[in-house]
Design a protein around this motif. Structure first.
Motif, mmCIF file in Angstrom:
data_model
loop_
_atom_site.group_PDB
_atom_site.id
_atom_site.type_symbol
_atom_site.label_atom_id
_atom_site.label_comp_id
_atom_site.label_asym_id
_atom_site.label_seq_id
_atom_site.Cartn_x
_atom_site.Cartn_y
_atom_site.Cartn_z
ATOM 1 N N ARG A 16 101.221 34.618 31.543
ATOM 2 C CA ARG A 16 100.232 34.029 30.629
ATOM 3 C C ARG A 16 100.690 34.119 29.170
ATOM 4 O O ARG A 16 100.245 33.347 28.336
ATOM 5 C CB ARG A 16 98.882 34.731 30.766
ATOM 6 C CG ARG A 16 98.213 34.538 32.084
ATOM 7 C CD ARG A 16 97.459 33.210 32.115
ATOM 8 N NE ARG A 16 96.572 33.157 33.255
ATOM 9 C CZ ARG A 16 96.873 32.524 34.386
ATOM 10 N NH1 ARG A 16 98.016 31.895 34.509
ATOM 11 N NH2 ARG A 16 96.023 32.514 35.372
ATOM 12 N N CYS A 17 101.579 35.038 28.869
ATOM 13 C CA CYS A 17 102.042 35.209 27.486
ATOM 14 C C CYS A 17 103.229 34.293 27.150
ATOM 15 O O CYS A 17 103.673 34.274 26.006
ATOM 16 C CB CYS A 17 102.436 36.657 27.235
ATOM 17 S SG CYS A 17 103.885 37.198 28.178
ATOM 18 N N ALA A 18 103.702 33.534 28.112
ATOM 19 C CA ALA A 18 104.917 32.732 27.910
ATOM 20 C C ALA A 18 104.823 31.780 26.720
ATOM 21 O O ALA A 18 105.818 31.551 26.035
ATOM 22 C CB ALA A 18 105.252 31.956 29.182
ATOM 23 N N ALA A 19 103.656 31.248 26.450
ATOM 24 C CA ALA A 19 103.501 30.293 25.350
ATOM 25 C C ALA A 19 103.106 30.955 24.028
ATOM 26 O O ALA A 19 103.001 30.276 23.007
ATOM 27 C CB ALA A 19 102.460 29.239 25.721
ATOM 28 N N LEU A 20 102.901 32.254 24.053
ATOM 29 C CA LEU A 20 102.510 32.956 22.824
ATOM 30 C C LEU A 20 103.717 33.185 21.924
ATOM 31 O O LEU A 20 104.846 33.301 22.402
ATOM 32 C CB LEU A 20 101.879 34.305 23.167
ATOM 33 C CG LEU A 20 100.537 34.251 23.881
ATOM 34 C CD1 LEU A 20 100.085 35.662 24.250
ATOM 35 C CD2 LEU A 20 99.498 33.578 23.012
ATOM 36 N N PRO A 21 103.476 33.310 20.623
ATOM 37 C CA PRO A 21 104.590 33.606 19.720
ATOM 38 C C PRO A 21 105.131 35.014 19.984
ATOM 39 O O PRO A 21 104.376 35.935 20.329
ATOM 40 C CB PRO A 21 103.977 33.509 18.325
ATOM 41 C CG PRO A 21 102.504 33.585 18.515
ATOM 42 C CD PRO A 21 102.205 33.160 19.919
ATOM 43 N N ALA A 24 103.330 38.173 18.766
ATOM 44 C CA ALA A 24 102.189 38.734 19.496
ATOM 45 C C ALA A 24 102.661 39.593 20.662
ATOM 46 O O ALA A 24 102.119 40.663 20.912
ATOM 47 C CB ALA A 24 101.282 37.620 20.002
ATOM 48 N N VAL A 25 103.681 39.132 21.361
ATOM 49 C CA VAL A 25 104.175 39.847 22.539
ATOM 50 C C VAL A 25 104.913 41.128 22.146
ATOM 51 O O VAL A 25 104.794 42.154 22.819
ATOM 52 C CB VAL A 25 105.084 38.941 23.381
ATOM 53 C CG1 VAL A 25 105.657 39.689 24.573
ATOM 54 C CG2 VAL A 25 104.325 37.701 23.849
ATOM 55 N N PHE A 26 105.637 41.085 21.052
ATOM 56 C CA PHE A 26 106.415 42.249 20.625
ATOM 57 C C PHE A 26 105.782 42.953 19.427
ATOM 58 O O PHE A 26 106.469 43.625 18.650
ATOM 59 C CB PHE A 26 107.858 41.837 20.328
ATOM 60 C CG PHE A 26 108.544 41.281 21.536
ATOM 61 C CD1 PHE A 26 108.921 42.115 22.575
ATOM 62 C CD2 PHE A 26 108.772 39.923 21.660
ATOM 63 C CE1 PHE A 26 109.525 41.613 23.713
ATOM 64 C CE2 PHE A 26 109.385 39.406 22.794
ATOM 65 C CZ PHE A 26 109.758 40.255 23.821
ATOM 66 N N ALA A 27 104.474 42.811 19.304
ATOM 67 C CA ALA A 27 103.730 43.457 18.216
ATOM 68 C C ALA A 27 103.751 44.967 18.378
ATOM 69 O O ALA A 27 103.920 45.484 19.478
ATOM 70 C CB ALA A 27 102.290 42.949 18.209
ATOM 71 N N ARG A 28 103.542 45.645 17.273
ATOM 72 C CA ARG A 28 103.501 47.110 17.302
ATOM 73 C C ARG A 28 102.107 47.651 17.004
ATOM 74 O O ARG A 28 101.849 48.815 17.193
ATOM 75 C CB ARG A 28 104.494 47.682 16.301
ATOM 76 C CG ARG A 28 105.911 47.319 16.684
ATOM 77 C CD ARG A 28 106.885 47.918 15.728
ATOM 78 N NE ARG A 28 107.923 48.536 16.542
ATOM 79 C CZ ARG A 28 108.666 49.526 16.156
ATOM 80 N NH1 ARG A 28 108.495 50.048 14.969
ATOM 81 N NH2 ARG A 28 109.585 50.008 16.943
ATOM 82 N N ARG A 29 101.226 46.777 16.540
ATOM 83 C CA ARG A 29 99.864 47.206 16.222
ATOM 84 C C ARG A 29 98.871 46.438 17.085
ATOM 85 O O ARG A 29 99.068 45.249 17.366
ATOM 86 C CB ARG A 29 99.568 46.978 14.746
ATOM 87 C CG ARG A 29 100.472 47.827 13.863
ATOM 88 C CD ARG A 29 100.097 47.759 12.419
ATOM 89 N NE ARG A 29 100.084 46.369 11.939
ATOM 90 C CZ ARG A 29 99.713 46.026 10.736
ATOM 91 N NH1 ARG A 29 99.321 46.934 9.885
ATOM 92 N NH2 ARG A 29 99.727 44.764 10.372
ATOM 93 N N ALA A 34 96.678 41.603 20.068
ATOM 94 C CA ALA A 34 95.453 41.182 20.751
ATOM 95 C C ALA A 34 95.620 39.920 21.605
ATOM 96 O O ALA A 34 95.157 39.891 22.747
ATOM 97 C CB ALA A 34 94.313 41.022 19.751
ATOM 98 N N PRO A 35 96.286 38.857 21.118
ATOM 99 C CA PRO A 35 96.431 37.668 21.969
ATOM 100 C C PRO A 35 97.211 37.963 23.262
ATOM 101 O O PRO A 35 96.848 37.481 24.337
ATOM 102 C CB PRO A 35 97.192 36.675 21.086
ATOM 103 C CG PRO A 35 96.932 37.119 19.697
ATOM 104 C CD PRO A 35 96.812 38.619 19.762
ATOM 105 N N GLY A 66 99.533 44.591 30.275
ATOM 106 C CA GLY A 66 98.188 44.809 29.746
ATOM 107 C C GLY A 66 98.056 46.009 28.844
ATOM 108 O O GLY A 66 96.952 46.419 28.486
ATOM 109 N N ARG A 67 99.182 46.588 28.469
ATOM 110 C CA ARG A 67 99.176 47.756 27.583
ATOM 111 C C ARG A 67 100.143 47.530 26.424
ATOM 112 O O ARG A 67 101.121 46.813 26.549
ATOM 113 C CB ARG A 67 99.594 48.995 28.365
ATOM 114 C CG ARG A 67 98.548 49.365 29.395
ATOM 115 C CD ARG A 67 98.995 50.519 30.220
ATOM 116 N NE ARG A 67 99.424 49.956 31.500
ATOM 117 C CZ ARG A 67 100.123 50.588 32.405
ATOM 118 N NH1 ARG A 67 100.523 51.813 32.217
ATOM 119 N NH2 ARG A 67 100.434 50.009 33.531
ATOM 120 N N LEU A 68 99.879 48.173 25.323
ATOM 121 C CA LEU A 68 100.750 48.119 24.158
ATOM 122 C C LEU A 68 101.654 49.339 24.185
ATOM 123 O O LEU A 68 101.182 50.460 24.406
ATOM 124 C CB LEU A 68 99.915 48.092 22.867
ATOM 125 C CG LEU A 68 100.676 48.016 21.554
ATOM 126 C CD1 LEU A 68 101.549 46.767 21.489
ATOM 127 C CD2 LEU A 68 99.694 48.039 20.388
#
Length: 78
Positions: A16-21, A24-29, A34-35, A66-68
Motif C-alpha cells: 500500500r505504501c508503493a505510491a507514497l513518497p 513518508a516511508v523512510f521518515a524518522r518522526r 503518518a501516511p 505498521g511500525r516506525l
C-alpha cells in the motif's frame, strides 16, 4: 495473498505504501510517517515486508510492518 513467498512474487508491487513518497516511508518522526503507517493498516503484504526488511536486524529507519523504526528499534508512537 499467499501466506508464503512463492518464487517470483514481488511483494513490493502489492504494498500500500508503493505510491507514497520516500519521505513518508523512510521518515524518522511519527508525524512525517503518518501516511505510511496508515497505509500499513490495510496492506496485504505486511508479513512479506517484515520478513524482507527485517527491521530489528538491519538497523532500518522508517516504516515497516505498521511500525516506525529508528536504527532497528521500534519508535513509540504516543
Amino acid at each position: 495473498m499467499p501466506s508464503h513467498d512463492p518464487e517470483g512474487f514481488d511483494w513490493r508491487a502489492g504494498a500500500r505504501c508503493a505510491a507514497l513518497p520516500p519521505a513518508a516511508v523512510f521518515a524518522r518522526r511519527p508525524i512525517e510517517a503518518a501516511p505510511a503507517l496508515r497505509a500499513c493498516n490495510t496492506c496485504p503484504v505486511v508479513e512479506f515486508c517484515l520478513r524482507a526488511v527485517d527491521p530489528a536486524n538491519t538497523w532500518f529507519d522508517g516504516v515497516c510492518g505498521g511500525r516506525l523504526w529508528s536504527n532497528g528499534r521500534e519508535v513509540p508512537l504516543s
